[in-house]
Design a protein around this motif. Structure first.
Motif, PDB file in Angstrom:
ATOM      1  N   GLU A 120     -18.624 -13.928 -15.456  1.00 43.89           N
ATOM      2  CA  GLU A 120     -18.376 -13.215 -16.709  1.00 43.89           C
ATOM      3  C   GLU A 120     -17.448 -12.025 -16.474  1.00 43.89           C
ATOM      4  O   GLU A 120     -17.342 -11.511 -15.358  1.00 43.89           O
ATOM      5  CB  GLU A 120     -19.702 -12.738 -17.315  1.00 43.89           C
ATOM      6  N   VAL A 121     -16.788 -11.609 -17.563  1.00 47.39           N
ATOM      7  CA  VAL A 121     -15.830 -10.503 -17.489  1.00 47.39           C
ATOM      8  C   VAL A 121     -16.289  -9.382 -18.412  1.00 47.39           C
ATOM      9  O   VAL A 121     -16.556  -9.605 -19.596  1.00 47.39           O
ATOM     10  CB  VAL A 121     -14.419 -10.970 -17.888  1.00 47.39           C
ATOM     11  N   GLN A 122     -16.369  -8.173 -17.873  1.00 44.88           N
ATOM     12  CA  GLN A 122     -16.712  -6.987 -18.659  1.00 44.88           C
ATOM     13  C   GLN A 122     -15.467  -6.449 -19.366  1.00 44.88           C
ATOM     14  O   GLN A 122     -14.430  -6.255 -18.732  1.00 44.88           O
ATOM     15  CB  GLN A 122     -17.274  -5.890 -17.751  1.00 44.88           C
ATOM     16  N   VAL A 123     -15.577  -6.235 -20.682  1.00 47.60           N
ATOM     17  CA  VAL A 123     -14.456  -5.687 -21.436  1.00 47.60           C
ATOM     18  C   VAL A 123     -14.878  -4.420 -22.174  1.00 47.60           C
ATOM     19  O   VAL A 123     -16.054  -4.223 -22.483  1.00 47.60           O
ATOM     20  CB  VAL A 123     -13.883  -6.710 -22.446  1.00 47.60           C
ATOM     21  N   CYS A 136     -18.880  -0.105  -9.022  1.00 40.46           N
ATOM     22  CA  CYS A 136     -17.572  -0.367  -8.406  1.00 40.46           C
ATOM     23  C   CYS A 136     -16.419   0.355  -9.102  1.00 40.46           C
ATOM     24  O   CYS A 136     -15.339   0.492  -8.518  1.00 40.46           O
ATOM     25  CB  CYS A 136     -17.290  -1.873  -8.392  1.00 40.46           C
ATOM     26  N   THR A 137     -16.620   0.804 -10.333  1.00 42.78           N
ATOM     27  CA  THR A 137     -15.547   1.498 -11.052  1.00 42.78           C
ATOM     28  C   THR A 137     -15.780   2.998 -11.166  1.00 42.78           C
ATOM     29  O   THR A 137     -14.840   3.751 -11.435  1.00 42.78           O
ATOM     30  CB  THR A 137     -15.394   0.951 -12.482  1.00 42.78           C
ATOM     31  N   GLY A 138     -17.027   3.423 -10.977  1.00 40.65           N
ATOM     32  CA  GLY A 138     -17.347   4.828 -11.166  1.00 40.65           C
ATOM     33  C   GLY A 138     -17.453   5.237 -12.622  1.00 40.65           C
ATOM     34  O   GLY A 138     -17.589   6.430 -12.929  1.00 40.65           O
ATOM     35  N   LEU A 139     -17.399   4.261 -13.540  1.00 46.59           N
ATOM     36  CA  LEU A 139     -17.478   4.552 -14.974  1.00 46.59           C
ATOM     37  C   LEU A 139     -18.909   4.456 -15.467  1.00 46.59           C
ATOM     38  O   LEU A 139     -19.705   3.672 -14.952  1.00 46.59           O
ATOM     39  CB  LEU A 139     -16.613   3.561 -15.756  1.00 46.59           C
ATOM     40  N   VAL A 162      -9.420  -3.203 -22.138  1.00 40.66           N
ATOM     41  CA  VAL A 162      -9.325  -3.404 -20.694  1.00 40.66           C
ATOM     42  C   VAL A 162     -10.405  -4.365 -20.235  1.00 40.66           C
ATOM     43  O   VAL A 162     -11.480  -4.463 -20.838  1.00 40.66           O
ATOM     44  CB  VAL A 162      -9.470  -2.079 -19.902  1.00 40.66           C
ATOM     45  N   ALA A 163     -10.097  -5.085 -19.168  1.00 40.81           N
ATOM     46  CA  ALA A 163     -11.088  -5.896 -18.468  1.00 40.81           C
ATOM     47  C   ALA A 163     -11.470  -5.140 -17.196  1.00 40.81           C
ATOM     48  O   ALA A 163     -10.591  -4.732 -16.424  1.00 40.81           O
ATOM     49  CB  ALA A 163     -10.522  -7.267 -18.122  1.00 40.81           C
ATOM     50  N   LEU A 164     -12.772  -4.943 -17.004  1.00 41.41           N
ATOM     51  CA  LEU A 164     -13.259  -4.158 -15.872  1.00 41.41           C
ATOM     52  C   LEU A 164     -13.828  -5.059 -14.776  1.00 41.41           C
ATOM     53  O   LEU A 164     -14.873  -4.782 -14.196  1.00 41.41           O
ATOM     54  CB  LEU A 164     -14.323  -3.165 -16.353  1.00 41.41           C
ATOM     55  N   GLY A 165     -13.115  -6.136 -14.498  1.00 41.32           N
ATOM     56  CA  GLY A 165     -13.523  -7.023 -13.420  1.00 41.32           C
ATOM     57  C   GLY A 165     -14.516  -8.074 -13.854  1.00 41.32           C
ATOM     58  O   GLY A 165     -15.030  -8.057 -14.975  1.00 41.32           O
ATOM     59  N   GLU A 217      -9.499   7.444 -17.621  1.00 43.75           N
ATOM     60  CA  GLU A 217     -10.178   6.875 -16.448  1.00 43.75           C
ATOM     61  C   GLU A 217     -10.577   5.424 -16.668  1.00 43.75           C
ATOM     62  O   GLU A 217     -10.796   4.679 -15.705  1.00 43.75           O
ATOM     63  CB  GLU A 217     -11.403   7.709 -16.059  1.00 43.75           C
ATOM     64  N   VAL A 218     -10.686   5.017 -17.930  1.00 41.48           N
ATOM     65  CA  VAL A 218     -10.959   3.612 -18.230  1.00 41.48           C
ATOM     66  C   VAL A 218      -9.675   2.796 -18.130  1.00 41.48           C
ATOM     67  O   VAL A 218      -9.631   1.748 -17.487  1.00 41.48           O
ATOM     68  CB  VAL A 218     -11.579   3.453 -19.636  1.00 41.48           C
ATOM     69  N   ARG A 219      -8.620   3.293 -18.766  1.00 39.40           N
ATOM     70  CA  ARG A 219      -7.339   2.575 -18.725  1.00 39.40           C
ATOM     71  C   ARG A 219      -6.814   2.425 -17.302  1.00 39.40           C
ATOM     72  O   ARG A 219      -6.225   1.404 -16.954  1.00 39.40           O
ATOM     73  CB  ARG A 219      -6.309   3.325 -19.576  1.00 39.40           C
ATOM     74  N   ASP A 220      -7.029   3.449 -16.484  1.00 36.99           N
ATOM     75  CA  ASP A 220      -6.467   3.458 -15.132  1.00 36.99           C
ATOM     76  C   ASP A 220      -7.545   3.272 -14.065  1.00 36.99           C
ATOM     77  O   ASP A 220      -7.430   3.791 -12.956  1.00 36.99           O
ATOM     78  CB  ASP A 220      -5.731   4.784 -14.881  1.00 36.99           C
ATOM     79  N   HIS A 221      -8.598   2.538 -14.403  1.00 30.43           N
ATOM     80  CA  HIS A 221      -9.720   2.393 -13.488  1.00 30.43           C
ATOM     81  C   HIS A 221      -9.297   1.692 -12.191  1.00 30.43           C
ATOM     82  O   HIS A 221      -8.352   0.916 -12.166  1.00 30.43           O
ATOM     83  CB  HIS A 221     -10.834   1.588 -14.155  1.00 30.43           C
ATOM     84  N   ALA A 222     -10.042   1.985 -11.130  1.00 26.27           N
ATOM     85  CA  ALA A 222      -9.842   1.308  -9.849  1.00 26.27           C
ATOM     86  C   ALA A 222     -11.170   0.702  -9.413  1.00 26.27           C
ATOM     87  O   ALA A 222     -12.242   1.220  -9.730  1.00 26.27           O
ATOM     88  CB  ALA A 222      -9.343   2.300  -8.804  1.00 26.27           C
TER      89      ALA A 222
END
Length: 466
Positions: free
Chosen positions: A212-215, A311-314, A224-227, A332-337
């Motif tokens: 599954e993909v988190q959006v 994994c994203t710190g969000l 954004v898709a958060l992995g 920080e969401v748009r440019d997440h790592a």
């Protein structure tokens, strides 16, 4: 920013939402049934409102009671958590009609994604395809037409309830002679659980993986898709161990990274095509070859959102609230790592040796390992409380992070080893799945990332495939 939020849920997710609200300085309201009067989420909130007796149909599913609680306390937002009323279109409409902000997608979006047949149509319109199947509902009474459709799909196939979720109203049909019974059974389960008797059919994917993909979407053009998350360790079609990123071999190398990017892009096309707002999850089933098919959209926060946060710190709850307050996606969401690997185990009061039967009882002893940057304990129970038969028997989510997948698994296993829980049932000691979770983590196929949705049940039954 919203000023006061009512959390229309219970247990660990209510505690999870309340914790973020407190950090943001937002006043909070809990709701509770008589069975939960002494629960941690009630004590955590600034105010608490009783909404009924223990059964969910008389308390946590009573729309007017929850909306009235928001009115009475002056809450300007309602967070539905997951499960219960979180994806209920009528609830979202009632909240909005009361002049309260619903922290979730608009009712029209809930309508589309709450119906699996409509959701499949929405995905196809975005060039994201489900497994081959019927374009609409199948009438169990018209067996001749159903058999023709089944033959065109091919066996084995799945019969699914259109309004279903959590594996309810879903059956694998291996041969034509079993189709009639499956159609009737799934239709009956759908009617009983969701008030919707419609069913449809789709091809069964052999050795399936659930990915599954988190959006996150702000309704202002930001999405954004958060992995992705690997959720293939399941029992009764419900997840018990989740991790991110997926360890599937088909995501390895340059071609694997291209497949991963395509998956994330597909998820975003599905939700943005429907005007999605808030946090959501797009679920896919993967064939052994790596071919990915659309399954559904969970239009809410997922139980397993914590691994993505690690994994994203969000803080996904914070960003749900900010989006519902009218803010665009934060930088920080748009440019997440993405950093490292995270894995979560769901600790349940259930007995894996008895087909994961729930084990109600009193929590006689409870000790958690110390949490930290690499470990989270998400729970809504405490020593001395009862695990009642009225609700899902989830005790806690234990979530670990590490630089590598091996490190994360080792950290989670250590945390499970340091966990003590004793349940006393009506007839003596009651079971949990604690030891079974450690068996999963120790299994060679799991450690190699070579597992599918059949893995956990086969392991519990002592006949693991492979």
């Amino acid at each position: 920013m919203l000023k006061k939020i009512l959390v229309a849920n219970r247990g660990e997710i209510a505690c999870r939402v309340l914790r973020t609200c407190k950090r943001l300085g937002i006043a909070t309201v809990a709701v509770y049934s008589d069975a939960d009067a002494g629960a941690p989420h009630v004590a955590m909130a600034d105010e608490a409102v009783r909404i009924g007796p223990p059964p969910v149909k008389d308390s946590y599913l009573v729309v007017h009671a929850i909306v009235e609680a928001a009115r009475a306390t002056g809450a300007d937002g309602i967070h539905p958590g997951y499960g219960l009323l979180s994806e209920n279109e009528a609830f979202a409409e009632a909240v909005l009609e009361a002049g309260v902000t619903f922290i979730g997608p608009p009712p029209a979006v809930l309508h589309v994604f709450g119906d699996k047949i409509l959701a499949r149509e929405q995905a196809r319109g975005a060039d994201v395809f489900p497994p081959p199947g019927t374009g609409g509902p199948v009438d169990p009474a018209d067996l001749e037409s159903a058999q023709r459709a089944a033959e065109s799909i091919g066996f084995p196939l799945l019969v699914k309830a259109a309004g279903g979720g959590g594996g309810i109203g879903m059956q694998i049909v291996a041969e034509p002679g079993k189709l009639a019974r499956a159609l009737t059974a799934c239709s009956d389960r759908g009617r009983a659980a969701f008030g919707d008797p419609r069913v449809y059919m789709e091809r069964y994917i052999e050795r399936p993986r659930h990915i599954e993909v988190q959006v996150l979407c702000d309704g202002k053009g930001g999405a954004v898709a958060l992995g992705e998350r690997e959720c293939s360790a399941q029992r009764r079609h419900q997840k018990i161990v989740e991790e991110t990123p997926s360890p599937a071999a088909f995501f390895e190398g340059e071609a694997g990274e291209a497949r991963r990017r395509s998956l994330h892009e597909s998820a975003l096309r599905v939700v943005t095509s429907a005007g999605y707002v808030g946090a959501g999850t797009v679920e896919f089933v993967a064939a052994e070859s790596g071919e990915l098919f659309f399954l559904e959209v969970n239009a809410r926060l997922q139980v397993e959102h914590c691994v993505t946060e690690m994994c994203t710190g969000l803080d996904l709850v914070e960003h749900q609230i900010r989006i519902a307050s009218g803010e665009p996606l934060a930088p920080e969401v748009r440019d997440h790592a993405y950093r490292g690997h995270a894995i979560e185990a769901r600790l349940y009061a259930e007995d894996p040796a008895k087909k994961f039967a729930p084990q109600p009882g009193r929590i006689a002893a409870l000790r958690w390992p110390a949490a930290g940057d690499d470990l989270r304990i998400e729970t809504g129970v405490a020593e001395g409380l009862e695990v009642t038969p009225f609700y899902d028997p989830l005790l806690a989510k234990i979530v670990a992070h590490g630089p590598t997948r091996g490190d994360a698994i080792a950290r989670l296993d250590r945390a499970l080893a340091e966990t003590t829980i004793e349940l006393t049932g009506p007839a003596g000691p009651a079971a949990t799945n604690l030891a079974f979770l450690r068996r999963i983590l120790a299994d060679a196929d799991f450690r190699g990332g070579q597992y599918d949705t059949r893995f956990a049940e086969a392991l519990a039954a002592g006949k693991k495939a492979g």
